[in-house]
Structures are given as C-alpha cells and as structure tokens.
Enzyme design. Structure first.
Site, PDB file in Angstrom:
ATOM      1  N   ASP A   1       0.865  -1.178   0.000  1.00  0.00           N
ATOM      2  CA  ASP A   1       0.000   0.000   0.000  1.00  0.00           C
ATOM      3  C   ASP A   1       0.903   1.230   0.000  1.00  0.00           C
ATOM      4  O   ASP A   1       1.570   1.524   0.999  1.00  0.00           O
ATOM      5  CB  ASP A   1      -0.890  -0.052   1.259  1.00  0.00           C
ATOM      6  CG  ASP A   1      -1.885   1.093   1.335  1.00  0.00           C
ATOM      7  OD1 ASP A   1      -1.661   2.136   0.678  1.00  0.00           O
ATOM      8  OD2 ASP A   1      -2.880   0.949   2.077  1.00  0.00           O
ATOM      9  N   HIS A   2       0.902   1.934  -1.098  1.00  0.00           N
ATOM     10  CA  HIS A   2       1.865   3.040  -1.248  1.00  0.00           C
ATOM     11  C   HIS A   2       1.517   4.234  -0.359  1.00  0.00           C
ATOM     12  O   HIS A   2       2.329   5.140  -0.183  1.00  0.00           O
ATOM     13  CB  HIS A   2       1.925   3.459  -2.720  1.00  0.00           C
ATOM     14  CG  HIS A   2       3.273   3.970  -3.126  1.00  0.00           C
ATOM     15  ND1 HIS A   2       4.230   4.386  -2.232  1.00  0.00           N
ATOM     16  CD2 HIS A   2       3.830   4.129  -4.349  1.00  0.00           C
ATOM     17  CE1 HIS A   2       5.308   4.796  -2.880  1.00  0.00           C
ATOM     18  NE2 HIS A   2       5.104   4.640  -4.169  1.00  0.00           N
ATOM     19  N   ARG A   3       0.335   4.217   0.227  1.00  0.00           N
ATOM     20  CA  ARG A   3       0.015   5.299   1.186  1.00  0.00           C
ATOM     21  C   ARG A   3       0.820   5.121   2.463  1.00  0.00           C
ATOM     22  O   ARG A   3       1.089   6.064   3.189  1.00  0.00           O
ATOM     23  CB  ARG A   3      -1.477   5.268   1.557  1.00  0.00           C
ATOM     24  CG  ARG A   3      -2.405   5.611   0.431  1.00  0.00           C
ATOM     25  CD  ARG A   3      -3.838   5.328   0.813  1.00  0.00           C
ATOM     26  NE  ARG A   3      -4.040   3.934   1.203  1.00  0.00           N
ATOM     27  CZ  ARG A   3      -5.186   3.426   1.645  1.00  0.00           C
ATOM     28  NH1 ARG A   3      -6.243   4.208   1.760  1.00  0.00           N
ATOM     29  NH2 ARG A   3      -5.292   2.156   1.962  1.00  0.00           N
TER      30      ARG A   3
END
Ligand code: CAO
Length: 456
Positions: free
Chosen positions: A428-430
C-alpha cells in the site's frame, strides 16, 4: 413417547431483531440433524440456523421477514423415540400430551457477506461480528473469509444483501441512497423513496470520492455469436469479488518483484521432507516463506501495520499472524496461521495442511480467517514467473510467490545453475515507500538465501 425439541435462536452476539430472510423447511418435513431451518441476516452477515436433531418439523414459529433475537423459538421438532418412530404432523395433537419438550439453541452456521479474501464488514456501525463458528453439517454453506477489523470505505453503501438485490432489481445504485435506519443502514423504504424521487426528477446528487463514475459494463447478448451456458458465481466468489474490487480500487498498489536463490534451502527442505511425510504432511517452500516473512515483519514493523479507519494513524501490531491464500472449489479463502513467530517449520506445515484442508472442505470457522497481519499467496505449486497479488485490507502488504526454476546466475566468473524463487510483494503506497518495499523484498530473498541463520 416422542420428544419435542424446541429450536431457539443461538447466540448471535450483540444482534437482536435479526430478520428471517429464508425459511428453508415446512411443517411436516422430515429433517436431518444439522439441516438448515432458516436463514437470518444481520447488517453484515447471513447465518443459517441448523436443526440440532433429526426429526419432523412439528411447528414453525417464524415466517419470512419476522425478526428474531437470541432465545426466540424458531421451530419445534418431533424427535424419534427409542423405538425409532417419529410423530408426524398428523399424530401431533395426540402426542402432545405425552411429549417431552426441550429447548436447544444450535451452533449457527455463519456465512459472511463481508469480505474479500479476508476483509470485512461495513464501517457503520462500529465493527461487530456474527460470532459463533459454524458446525459441520450437510447444509452448511462454506464460510467466507473475513477480517473482524477491516472496514469498508466510508462511502460504501451500508445495506443488507437483500436490499442490495432489491436495489439491483430496480437499477438503483445504492451510493446515491441515504440510509434512514440505525447507523445509516439503507432499508427498503429508502430505496423506494429514492426511486420515487428519481421519477419526479429530484433524486439526490451523485456522490464522489471512491464512488467512481464508471460507465456501466457493456450489455452483450453473447448468444448471438454462438452457444453459451450461464454459470452463477459461487457465494464466495461474489463476496470476495466485491472486496477484491474495493481493495484494488481503494488501495494504491505497487508490486515489487525480486528473486531469491533457494538452491541451498531446497536441499535442506528435501532432506527433511521425509520427516514431515512421516508425520502426515508436506514440507513445502511455503513454510520457509512464512518464517522469513515473520523475520521481515519484525525488521520492518510498518509492514505489520494497518491504517486506522480515519486513515490518520497506523496501528502497529506486535503479533505475527500470517494469512495464506487457499484455492478451494468454491473460490479463494484466506485462513490465518496465528503466532507464526512461535512455531517451527514443522508445526507451521502441519497447521497449514490442516487449515487448507478445512478451507477446501468449507469448514473454516470465521475466527480462523480473522486477525491476519500479512498474507502470502503462493501459486508456486502451479507455475508462473510473477503476478500482482491484491492487498488483503486492512493489511498493507501481501507476498505473491511463483514457481521456482533453475536460472543461470553470474558468480563473477561464470554462470551457475541456481534454483531461483520469484517473489512479488504488493504494498500500500500510502503507508509504505518504494525504497522500503525494495528493502523488505530484498530482506526476504536474503533470508531465504541464508536460511540457516533463521529460527526455523
Ligand atoms: N516453486 C516450486 N514448487 C513449489 C513451490 C514453488 N514456489 N511451491 C510449492 N511447490 C511445490 C510443492 O513443494 C509441492 O510439491 P510436491 O507435490 O512435489 O510435494 C507442490 O508444489 C504442490 O504444493 P502445494 O500447493 O500442495 O502446497 P503449498 O504449501 O505450496 O501451498 C496452498 C499450499 C494451500 C497455499 C496451495 O495449495 C494453494 O491453494 N495455492 C493457491 C493460492 C492461490 O490461489 N493464490 C491466488 C490468490 S489471488 O487470486
């Protein structure tokens, strides 16, 4: 003399006034023990109530759309006496006086409408589950993976499957409907009011955010082009499909690929394969991957985290429960092996064999699919060189494993044939930066290469 058994609504946790959405038997039906009598539907789960005993349905105390709570009597069953006779509906009055009545609340068989391969219930109201594991039985539906901690994106309509069906029949997109029931749940009246208002030209405006305004899928009459067959999706496919879709759209995925040299690990695995076989299970590369995943989660705690509901805090977990994607005839499920840091590869292999068999038999309990920190999806037994696994929210990363193969590796002087295992880490790049993901994947690969230093 016959015995009369009253079947009561079992423990359904905090739920009360749960609607009866299906009545699966009629008075006079001869039923088997564990046969489902009714289906109840809470805000976020459906649950079949099975018969605790075999016999004949003497009375049905509920009807479709009635609401029930724990302890309410659903049905009365005439149970065969010792001589084997059962009083059917005709004899009931005569037998009434001589019947003994006992009340039994069976273990409910729970089916979730809740998740992707391990995600879960609507965000509103605060996460509650239909508890109680299913009991094995002839009519028991296969359970669907679920994670008690996950939540739907805040814009996801909060409605029961029945209301979703009703809305679909009317062509209503529930994202546009405001729920008037407790916790904002959409009920039938909300949908009909929406339709009326749409017909009068005053429907609520379309909401934005995650509710992408995508064009509808094309309508195609395939039979115009040749012979076709309609095959309904399984319940698990429908449910997990919705959650896979949500996770794919709502989580910015990136997949980091790497290769691990498992030549030495494979020699060790083969040397120990017989030991596992004698104990009745297989020692596959997957258990080594579970061990290195635990080590990597320990080294990079951000991978053992979840975003909280508001998306403002990270919840860092201090435990190591690993979800394993299992391919079953009914679809994908993700049982969770708990406390993997405290188990050796043989214990993990034994547990993996047991859980995957239960998954294939549709006998996993909801609790066995909850609480995962990180998931592994291994397609290595089948093939492939890489793929993009979909993150199993609320987890923030998932490891995909493809088939190992001999590949030439340059050792500085010449190419050597080495057994290389492809790893595909979706994150999850967040929450996770690309550099950390590359480090995590490298750590996994290096640990497999130097597996003897691991606590196996
Ligand atoms: N490379 C080469 N061989 C591999 C391998 C790999 N990465 N992983 C497993 N194998 C081998 C095993 O050693 C085993 O060999 P033998 O039959 O000679 O002993 C064989 O492949 C079959 O392994 P398996 O699949 O029975 O066992 P597993 O522990 O690897 O996996 C399970 C167990 C339950 C995860 C697996 O059966 C399964 O269901 N995989 C599918 C997961 C899935 O569908 N993922 C997609 C999710 S996204 O849609």
């Amino acid at each position: 003399m016959s015995t009369r058994t009253e079947v009561a609504v079992p423990d359904i946790g905090d739920f009360s006034d749960v609607p009866v959405i299906e009545v699966l038997v009629a008075v006079g039906d001869v039923i088997e023990a564990e046969q489902s009598l009714v289906t109840l539907e809470s805000d976020k789960a459906t649950m079949e109530v099975p018969a605790p005993v075999a016999g004949v349905i003497a009375e049905l105390r509920v009807q479709l759309d009635d609401t029930v709570s724990e302890g309410d009597i659903i049905a009365v069953i005439d149970v065969a006496d010792e001589a084997g006779s059962v009083s059917g509906p005709v004899d009931q009055a005569a037998d009434q006086a001589s019947s003994e009545t006992e009340s039994v609340a069976p273990e409910p068989a729970v089916e979730k409408e809740d998740t992707m391969a391990a995600s879960a219930p609507p965000a509103r109201p605060a996460a509650r589950q239909m508890p109680a594991p299913p009991t094995a039985g002839p009519r028991q539906s296969p359970p669907v993976p679920m994670d008690a901690n996950a939540s739907l994106p805040s814009k996801t309509p909060y409605a029961s499957p029945a209301m979703r069906r009703f809305a679909r029949e009317l062509g209503v997109d529930l994202v546009h409907v405001k729920g008037s029931a407790r916790g904002g749940r959409i009920i039938r009246e909300d949908i009909t009011a929406f339709v009326k208002s749409a017909l009068s030209g005053s429907a609520a405006p379309v909401s934005s955010g995650l509710n992408f305004d995508l064009p509808p899928p094309p309508k195609v009459n395939f039979s115009r082009y040749g012979e076709i067959e309609l095959r309904p999706l399984s319940r698990i496919q429908k449910i997990s499909g919705a959650y896979l879709h949500r996770n794919w759209l709502s989580i910015p995925h990136v997949t980091q690929n790497d290769l691990a040299d498992i030549t030495d690990m494979e020699a060790y695995r083969k040397a120990n394969a017989d030991k596992a076989k004698k104990q009745g299970f297989k020692l596959t590369p997957l258990v080594f991957l579970i061990k290195v995943a635990v080590a990597a989660l320990n080294e990079f705690p951000i991978f053992n985290a979840s975003l909280d509901e508001a998306g403002e805090n990270l919840v860092l977990k201090k435990f190591f429960h690993i979800g394993i994607a299992v391919d079953t005839p009914n679809g994908l499920v993700v049982p969770v092996i708990r406390d993997c840091d405290q188990k050796d590869i043989f214990q993990l292999a034994a547990e993996l064999a047991e859980l995957s068999q239960k998954a294939r038999d549709g006998k996993l309990k909801p609790i066995e699919m909850q609480g995962g920190c990180f998931s592994i999806s291994s397609l290595g037994g089948i093939g492939g060189t890489s793929f993009t696994p979909i993150i199993n929210a609320p987890e923030v990363a998932i490891l995909g494993v493809s088939r190992s193969s001999i590949r030439p590796q340059w050792d500085g002087e010449s190419f050597q044939p080495r057994l290389m295992l492809p790893l595909s880490l979706s994150y999850d790049h967040r929450v996770i930066d690309g550099a950390n993901a590359a480090r995590f994947a490298r750590y996994l690969a290096a640990s497999l290469e130097d597996f003897e230093r691991m606590d196996l």
